[in-house]
Design an enzyme around this catalytic site. Structure first.
Site, PDB file in Angstrom:
ATOM      1  N   LYS A  37      37.518 -19.982  -0.292  1.00  0.00           N
ATOM      2  CA  LYS A  37      37.059 -18.913  -1.175  1.00  0.00           C
ATOM      3  C   LYS A  37      36.466 -17.781  -0.336  1.00  0.00           C
ATOM      4  O   LYS A  37      36.208 -17.925   0.865  1.00  0.00           O
ATOM      5  CB  LYS A  37      36.009 -19.451  -2.152  1.00  0.00           C
ATOM      6  CG  LYS A  37      34.728 -19.928  -1.474  1.00  0.00           C
ATOM      7  CD  LYS A  37      33.700 -20.391  -2.486  1.00  0.00           C
ATOM      8  CE  LYS A  37      32.421 -20.834  -1.780  1.00  0.00           C
ATOM      9  NZ  LYS A  37      31.349 -21.183  -2.736  1.00  0.00           N
ATOM     10  N   ARG A 134      23.350 -24.411 -12.249  1.00  0.00           N
ATOM     11  CA  ARG A 134      24.208 -23.225 -12.274  1.00  0.00           C
ATOM     12  C   ARG A 134      25.318 -23.456 -13.305  1.00  0.00           C
ATOM     13  O   ARG A 134      25.356 -22.819 -14.347  1.00  0.00           O
ATOM     14  CB  ARG A 134      24.819 -22.943 -10.895  1.00  0.00           C
ATOM     15  CG  ARG A 134      23.813 -22.540  -9.833  1.00  0.00           C
ATOM     16  CD  ARG A 134      24.484 -22.036  -8.574  1.00  0.00           C
ATOM     17  NE  ARG A 134      25.573 -22.902  -8.105  1.00  0.00           N
ATOM     18  CZ  ARG A 134      26.196 -22.755  -6.941  1.00  0.00           C
ATOM     19  NH1 ARG A 134      25.845 -21.761  -6.129  1.00  0.00           N
ATOM     20  NH2 ARG A 134      27.166 -23.577  -6.584  1.00  0.00           N
ATOM     21  N   TYR A 255      15.643   4.205  15.341  1.00  0.00           N
ATOM     22  CA  TYR A 255      14.975   4.741  14.158  1.00  0.00           C
ATOM     23  C   TYR A 255      13.630   4.060  13.941  1.00  0.00           C
ATOM     24  O   TYR A 255      13.501   2.844  14.027  1.00  0.00           O
ATOM     25  CB  TYR A 255      15.836   4.508  12.913  1.00  0.00           C
ATOM     26  CG  TYR A 255      17.027   5.421  12.804  1.00  0.00           C
ATOM     27  CD1 TYR A 255      16.862   6.797  12.665  1.00  0.00           C
ATOM     28  CD2 TYR A 255      18.321   4.901  12.825  1.00  0.00           C
ATOM     29  CE1 TYR A 255      17.956   7.636  12.559  1.00  0.00           C
ATOM     30  CE2 TYR A 255      19.425   5.735  12.711  1.00  0.00           C
ATOM     31  CZ  TYR A 255      19.238   7.103  12.580  1.00  0.00           C
ATOM     32  OH  TYR A 255      20.329   7.931  12.465  1.00  0.00           O
ATOM     33  N   MET A 303      23.593   2.306  11.649  1.00  0.00           N
ATOM     34  CA  MET A 303      24.848   2.141  10.928  1.00  0.00           C
ATOM     35  C   MET A 303      25.987   1.747  11.853  1.00  0.00           C
ATOM     36  O   MET A 303      26.800   0.875  11.522  1.00  0.00           O
ATOM     37  CB  MET A 303      25.207   3.436  10.195  1.00  0.00           C
ATOM     38  CG  MET A 303      26.520   3.345   9.422  1.00  0.00           C
ATOM     39  SD  MET A 303      26.961   4.871   8.579  1.00  0.00           S
ATOM     40  CE  MET A 303      25.738   4.887   7.257  1.00  0.00           C
TER      41      MET A 303
END
Length: 364
Positions: A37, A134, A255, A303
């Site tokens: 999957k 679930r 950053y 990024m």
């Protein structure tokens, strides 16, 4: 896809087959669904099928249309729909293409039966909720579901459940006890074990097991490495240095200036960032390998780039190879270690690999 950036992922089909065989050694008396999957946990569904086609007992996926595609591509093994059907149209496709579906609630059962009688033998997995909460029938809803299914001709039933804490201290005994109580008197097939249970709880192996993350060379446990379990990494994410900076004590990196040099340092800039699928929240100190030597990331992941400490790797310059995770020419960095440092799991690393990262298959 080709790109001028040096980043790429490499997939090792031989490692995938090796890991499947590890599962089979642990569960020698059971058949094993190869869980592919989520695009084979980010490794590429068709690559996984090609690697395992000759030995896999069956393949487990999510989408009915995916099962149809596998059948049309010539996959003859059983194909299991782990979340079951979502419409009566899916139920008709299950019949037409000989797929094995999970049924976990009365609404799904209605869909399945509304598709009409079975013209050929069909297998259905009935899911029991033993504490995961679930999906699955409860002890109150299961009897009627089984009664309705047993009234159908050409239908073979297997009971399944999913363990919530097979990799933790609580283990599986509490859920296994509930399963046994709910299935009292059951003489048909059972499918219980996920990756962790396959390795640690042989009493759960039953007729079929469902290996997932172990197929891809990562550990389901926090206290045992993939190597300890005899697993091999299937995905390697690698890149290269595209910049080098000389820092003085007190200078910051990236950053927000979240890393400050406490001495003169050499910093390597790697062509890999969160847009490639590397976890943005990976902190300074996350393991990485450069030019055959393990080191650490520093500063915030950008990024398209991240920084690493190459102070003690004097030969590392522009173009020096980098392994982000896996087993590459720059060294080996287990995905589990990267994931742990980033506060996540290897599953997420693999599945988050971005489409823009080109992928090569070893041996091709």
């Amino acid at each position: 896809m080709k790109t001028s950036r040096p980043i790429r992922a490499r997939i090792a089909p031989a490692a995938l087959l090796h890991n499947y065989r590890v599962v089979k050694r642990h569960a020698a008396n059971a058949r094993a669904w190869a869980v592919i999957k989520a695009n084979a946990y980010g490794h590429g569904q068709w690559r996984a099928v090609d690697a395992l086609r000759e030995e896999a007992d069956g393949f487990a996926i999510l989408e009915t249309e995916n099962g149809v595609a596998l059948r049309e591509a010539g996959v003859s093994q059983p194909i299991l729909l782990l979340e079951g059907i979502f419409s009566t149209r899916d139920a008709r496709a299950v019949r037409e293409y000989g797929l094995t579906t999970v049924i976990h609630c009365s609404e799904q059962l209605d869909m399945f039966l509304d598709a009409g009688p079975l013209a050929a033998p069909q297998e259905v997995y009935v899911k029991l909720n033993t504490g995961m909460n679930r999906l699955g029938f409860t002890d109150k809803t299961l009897p009627l579901a089984l009664e309705r299914l047993r009234a159908q001709e050409n239908l073979k039933l297997t009971l399944m459940t999913h363990f919530a804490e097979a990799d933790g201290e609580r283990g599986i005994a509490w859920q296994l006890e509930r399963f046994k109580a709910m299935s009292a008197g059951w003489t048909g097939g059972v499918c219980l074990a996920n990756s962790a249970a396959i390795l640690d709880f042989p009493e759960t192996h039953g007729d079929w097991v469902r290996p997932g993350i172990v197929l891809y060379g990562a550990s389901p446990f926090v206290d045992r490495s993939a190597a300890d379990l005899g697993l091999q990494p299937v995905m390697t994410l690698e890149s290269a240095l595209i910049g080098v900076q000389e820092l003085q004590a007190g200078e910051r990196v990236g950053y927000g200036g979240t890393f400050t040099a406490d001495k003169p340092m050499r910093i390597g800039i790697v062509a890999c960032g969160y847009a490639d699928g590397y976890p943005r929240h990976a902190p300074s100190g996350t393991p990485i390998a450069v030019l055959g030597q393990r080191t650490r990331t520093v500063g915030r992941v950008s990024m398209d780039m991240l920084a690493c400490d190459i102070t003690d790797i004097p030969d590392a310059g522009l173009g020096a190879p980098v392994t982000l995770w896996g087993k590459g020419i720059a060294g080996e960095v287990p995905a589990d270690e990267v994931a742990t440092a980033a506060g996540t799991i290897a599953y997420e690393l693999f599945c988050a690999l971005a489409p823009r990262v080109p992928t090569a298959v070893d041996g091709l």
